[in-house]
Design an enzyme around this catalytic site. Sequence first.
Site, mmCIF file in Angstrom:
data_model
loop_
_atom_site.group_PDB
_atom_site.id
_atom_site.type_symbol
_atom_site.label_atom_id
_atom_site.label_comp_id
_atom_site.label_asym_id
_atom_site.label_seq_id
_atom_site.Cartn_x
_atom_site.Cartn_y
_atom_site.Cartn_z
ATOM 1 C CG PHE A 148 31.804 52.156 36.451
ATOM 2 C CD1 PHE A 148 32.241 52.297 35.142
ATOM 3 C CD2 PHE A 148 32.275 51.065 37.177
ATOM 4 C CE1 PHE A 148 33.114 51.378 34.569
ATOM 5 C CE2 PHE A 148 33.153 50.154 36.615
ATOM 6 C CZ PHE A 148 33.573 50.300 35.310
ATOM 7 C CE LYS A 172 26.091 52.820 46.099
ATOM 8 N NZ LYS A 172 27.367 53.183 45.351
ATOM 9 C CD GLU A 175 31.392 55.022 44.663
ATOM 10 O OE1 GLU A 175 32.329 54.321 45.092
ATOM 11 O OE2 GLU A 175 30.248 54.565 44.400
ATOM 12 N NE ARG A 176 34.646 53.257 40.357
ATOM 13 C CZ ARG A 176 35.075 52.065 40.014
ATOM 14 N NH1 ARG A 176 34.987 51.661 38.758
ATOM 15 N NH2 ARG A 176 35.604 51.256 40.919
ATOM 16 C CB SER A 225 32.618 43.006 40.913
ATOM 17 O OG SER A 225 32.514 43.282 42.298
ATOM 18 C CB CYS A 280 28.214 42.557 32.673
ATOM 19 S SG CYS A 280 26.483 42.806 32.209
ATOM 20 C CD GLU A 382 33.599 41.104 34.327
ATOM 21 O OE1 GLU A 382 32.658 41.367 33.545
ATOM 22 O OE2 GLU A 382 33.445 41.058 35.562
#
Length: 497
Positions: A148, A172, A175-176, A225, A280, A382
């Site tokens: 996202f 893909k 979806e957020r 993640s 990140c 994190e």
Amino acid sequence: MSTVQHLINGELVSHGGRTADLFNPSTGQVIGQVELADRATVQQAIDAAKAAFPAWRNTPAAKRAQVMFRFKQLLEQHEAAIAQLISTEHGKTLEDAAGELKRGIENVEFACAAPEILKGEYSRNVGPNIDAWSDFQPLGIVAGITPFNFPAMVPLWMYPLAIVCGNAFILKPSERDPSSTLYIARLLEEAGLPKGILSVVHGDKDAVDALIEAPEVKALSFVGSTPIAEYIYAEGTRRGKRVQALGGAKNHAVLMPDAELDNAVSALMGAAYGSCGERCMAISVAVCVGDAIADALIAKLEPQIKALKIGAGTACGLDMGPLVTAAARDKVVGYIDEGVAAGAQLVVDGRGYRVAGHEEGYFVGGTLFDGVTPKMRIYKEEIFGPVLCVVRVGSLEEALQLINAHEYGNGTCIFTRDGEAARLFCDEVEVGMVGVNVPLPVPVSYHSFGGWKRSLFGDLHAYGPDGVRFYTRRKAITQRWPQRKTHEASQFAFPSL
């Protein structure tokens, strides 16, 4: 209220199945819905890619590159609209969204060099009348699963290069915040990409598992993640797929006693609090070599953190917007609570931040901890939010030991005027991307991006030269044309010169 649909074979597709709400993080309000793919939807995208791949594979590299040239122009023409979509669904500021898109465009520019990057190697007369060469051929159908936090840039790390190498690609996205990703994919079709070569399927774990399990999908790229990266790598490679899975990070900035402090503070402000820390490559730990530099750093950071301009991302002139979801906000607040309970000194507290007119938004103010130790969760894990931890050490060697002992090895930097210290740091630190007086050492598009240790699963980094190797496979060809009217005896020993 609009619904974001799948893009398959050049058409927007709705299967009327499960959906998820889309939120504006600045207001907390539902602004739309996104379709969630089932296995049949994923298979439809695979079938379209399978039908389109043979012709695209045989399309000359120069013609593939021409599509990317047109795509680059369209991205630049639509920059404002794309930035608006990113900011509305993600929450990052318009300026940050535009910067993300520009870094994505750099990867499209690299893909425009397809005729050069796909050149094979040729050797004449490796033996009597024998020539040898190698080709870099596409894998077939490949897929990408993207996060996202960079809905424009990270997909552009993947599919322009994969497609220009001759593959078909299934994306893909998160979806957020899927709208900007879909918008950009449609621009690539407008640039002349044949139907079926790029499909976008929205979804959750069901869609991810369908891509992992599909035998037609030969390779998977992932950014997200570490637990999910490890899962995708294990499940994908178990099925014989090629996988590059980029995971989490805990990035340290080392401040030496001779650092130019004002410049270091400016750099840390952007690196720790830009994009609300949802990067990140964000700097989340400042390792100060000596109490003097630590005290001076905190004295300069504290007023600047308190002065951060925070508001709805779609407003102009801001430093930070909200976090992406209510769950993300609550998670970051939980880490701040944990740090206080563990005994860290909370210098600036971002909890309970409110923006006038946007009281229901997912805001957390800039937060600063001092006295953080390696045993604390706020150091080890994190946080992915606007939280900077200060750790004090006695020497550069101690700083290196601290960083090298951490499970992540994504990015790091050192602030110093000492060339010897900088060189030692670059040589000895066990991290994949290193900056010297550069807080966010994200490689340019013609290098490659990736960390070490549990920040990357797989042998090849993202984009750049490693990206070309990931999305192609080498075929070595040895060819001999004997002279006419000659007869040669059989050779039973292993051939050699």
